[in-house]
Design a protein around this motif. Structure first.
Motif, PDB file in Angstrom:
ATOM      1  N   ARG A   1      37.859  42.827  25.917  1.00 13.50           N
ATOM      2  CA  ARG A   1      36.862  43.936  26.937  1.00 13.50           C
ATOM      3  C   ARG A   1      35.652  43.385  26.615  1.00 13.50           C
ATOM      4  O   ARG A   1      35.025  43.428  25.533  1.00 13.50           O
ATOM      5  CB  ARG A   1      37.286  45.273  26.565  1.00 13.50           C
TER       6      ARG A   1
ATOM      7  N   ILE B   1      42.928  38.055  26.572  1.00  9.95           N
ATOM      8  CA  ILE B   1      41.858  38.612  27.381  1.00  9.95           C
ATOM      9  C   ILE B   1      41.045  39.681  26.421  1.00  9.95           C
ATOM     10  O   ILE B   1      41.624  40.382  25.558  1.00  9.95           O
ATOM     11  CB  ILE B   1      42.323  39.593  28.512  1.00  9.95           C
TER      12      ILE B   1
ATOM     13  N   VAL C   1      37.697  40.104  30.663  1.00  9.93           N
ATOM     14  CA  VAL C   1      38.426  41.025  31.799  1.00  9.93           C
ATOM     15  C   VAL C   1      37.496  40.720  33.001  1.00  9.93           C
ATOM     16  O   VAL C   1      36.290  41.047  32.989  1.00  9.93           O
ATOM     17  CB  VAL C   1      38.862  42.177  31.605  1.00  9.93           C
TER      18      VAL C   1
ATOM     19  N   CYS D   1      38.068  48.229  33.544  1.00 14.47           N
ATOM     20  CA  CYS D   1      38.672  47.356  32.878  1.00 14.47           C
ATOM     21  C   CYS D   1      40.204  47.549  32.732  1.00 14.47           C
ATOM     22  O   CYS D   1      40.886  46.486  32.909  1.00 14.47           O
ATOM     23  CB  CYS D   1      38.082  47.163  31.387  1.00 14.47           C
TER      24      CYS D   1
ATOM     25  N   TYR E   1      41.685  40.843  40.004  1.00  8.84           N
ATOM     26  CA  TYR E   1      42.659  39.987  39.758  1.00  8.84           C
ATOM     27  C   TYR E   1      43.638  40.127  41.073  1.00  8.84           C
ATOM     28  O   TYR E   1      44.064  41.144  41.413  1.00  8.84           O
ATOM     29  CB  TYR E   1      43.634  39.802  38.658  1.00  8.84           C
TER      30      TYR E   1
ATOM     31  N   SER F   1      41.612  46.556  36.016  1.00  9.38           N
ATOM     32  CA  SER F   1      41.978  45.119  36.278  1.00  9.38           C
ATOM     33  C   SER F   1      42.789  44.168  35.667  1.00  9.38           C
ATOM     34  O   SER F   1      43.512  43.462  35.867  1.00  9.38           O
ATOM     35  CB  SER F   1      40.367  44.387  36.341  1.00  9.38           C
ATOM     36  N   ALA F   2      42.916  44.491  34.171  1.00  8.19           N
ATOM     37  CA  ALA F   2      43.837  43.905  33.060  1.00  8.19           C
ATOM     38  C   ALA F   2      45.252  44.125  33.629  1.00  8.19           C
ATOM     39  O   ALA F   2      45.964  43.393  33.588  1.00  8.19           O
ATOM     40  CB  ALA F   2      43.463  44.284  31.861  1.00  8.19           C
TER      41      ALA F   2
ATOM     42  N   SER G   1      32.873  46.695  31.747  1.00  8.67           N
ATOM     43  CA  SER G   1      33.456  46.637  32.991  1.00  8.67           C
ATOM     44  C   SER G   1      33.671  48.114  33.582  1.00  8.67           C
ATOM     45  O   SER G   1      34.046  48.836  32.819  1.00  8.67           O
ATOM     46  CB  SER G   1      34.702  45.994  32.916  1.00  8.67           C
TER      47      SER G   1
END
Length: 348
Positions: A270, A268, A249, A276, A253, A279-280, A273
């Motif tokens: 981990r 994807i 990730v 995380c 994005y 973002s995902a 992050s």
């Protein structure tokens, strides 16, 4: 009485015979020169030239000079037909090692000067071989660059890079820097197929892909624990039909204009992050118009409460290492796909 067999193949026009020879390995194409006077020089006019690892392994110290002369005659003589494809691939030995002193850059330039449409290079020392002419050739429609060495090859993209007619770009096992990526993508104005396969993104604040003509995008990046994922993936591709993404990730994005998306394959993972899950979730939100989705995750990294409704989703494949407490998440995800027709559970 001996029967006289008519040689009908030799009666074909030269352009048809050359087309037939293009399907043969170069060694076999050259051997046809002994058939008759008509065939003696036909191989030098073939439109597809491939030097593979089998040809390289057959060379000895005694015949290297003869081979160099042969390549010069095949590629560099004037008044030859334009090339459809030039392909060069390594095996255990390398075309551009110091033992043979082959002029690989000169071969590539000769193919470019003959208006080649497709170049496919699979070499060890790829970054040290590419001539500047490769990055400004307007005849190129397809370009494949693959580094065969374990560490990959660093590619320096010149500031005047422009492949105005390139439709397909495939890059494998390369080390790409932020500015190089931007120049690669922004100066290919009719690009339809783009693939980064096991590439390493270095020192990039953003992986920015904004290409209106793009139809297929593969980002199968090098997932390693020590990598820096502090970059943002920005994609604006209104005509994108297929999207494959494999990576840990990233920091963020921003996916927009994905209304044409038919199929997505997302894998994807981990690593460290700060946020995380957010973002995902932004990644999945950006592909909410997709019709067919394959999803691979190592653990639950989406905030289900922020997932959009997948109105167009009719096929969904979930891939993972069992449920391990993800049953509730999967059920909640399926509630976001009211028109789903096919569900596949694939436990790796």
């Amino acid at each position: 009485m001996a029967m006289c067999v008519e040689d009908r193949i030799s009666s074909f026009p030269d352009y048809i015979l050359c087309h037939i020879l293009s399907f043969l390995p170069i060694k076999e194409a050259v051997r046809t020169s002994i058939i008759s006077t008509k065939w003696r020089c036909l191989f030098s006019s073939i439109s597809t030239i491939e030097f593979d690892h089998c040809l390289l392994s057959g060379l000895t110290d005694r015949n290297v000079d003869s081979f160099k002369n042969f390549v010069d005659r095949l590629l560099k003589f004037p008044d030859q037909v334009s090339l459809d494809c030039f392909r060069l691939s390594d095996g255990i030995s390398s075309w551009n090692d110091e033992d043979h002193d082959f002029d690989v850059s000169g071969w590539i330039c000769a193919a470019l000067c003959r208006g080649v449409k497709e170049i496919d290079l699979q070499l060890d020392n790829l970054g040290d071989t590419l001539p500047a002419l490769l990055f400004t050739c307007h005849s190129l429609l397809t370009l494949t660059l693959e580094a065969k060495c374990f560490q990959g090859s660093k590619i320096e993209v010149p500031s005047d890079f422009c492949l105005g007619n390139l439709k397909a770009l495939y890059l494998t096992s390369l080390v790409l820097f932020g500015d190089s990526i931007h120049r690669l993508i922004s100066n290919c104005h009719v690009l339809e197929d783009l693939a980064f396969i096991e590439c390493f993104i270095a020192y990039a604040g953003a992986l920015n892909i904004q290409t209106p003509s793009l139809k297929s995008l593969v980002l199968d990046l090098d997932v390693v624990e020590y990598r820096n994922y502090n970059y943002v993936v920005v994609i604006n591709a209104p005509n994108l039909v297929y999207f494959q993404y494999t990576d840990a990730v990233a920091e963020g994005y921003a996916l927009s204009n994905m209304k044409s998306l038919e199929k997505a394959d997302i894998s994807i993972y981990r690593f460290d992050s700060s946020d995380c899950e957010t973002s995902a979730t932004h990644l999945i939100q950006g592909i909410c118009t997709v019709r067919s989705l394959s999803l691979t995750i190592d653990e639950v990294i989406f905030r289900t409460c922020r997932l959009p409704i997948f109105h167009n989703l009719i096929e969904f494949e979930y891939r993972g290492l069992g449920f391990n407490g993800r049953e509730t998440w999967l059920v909640e995800f399926l509630h976001c796909a009211p028109n789903l027709k096919t569900l596949t559970l694939n436990f790796l």
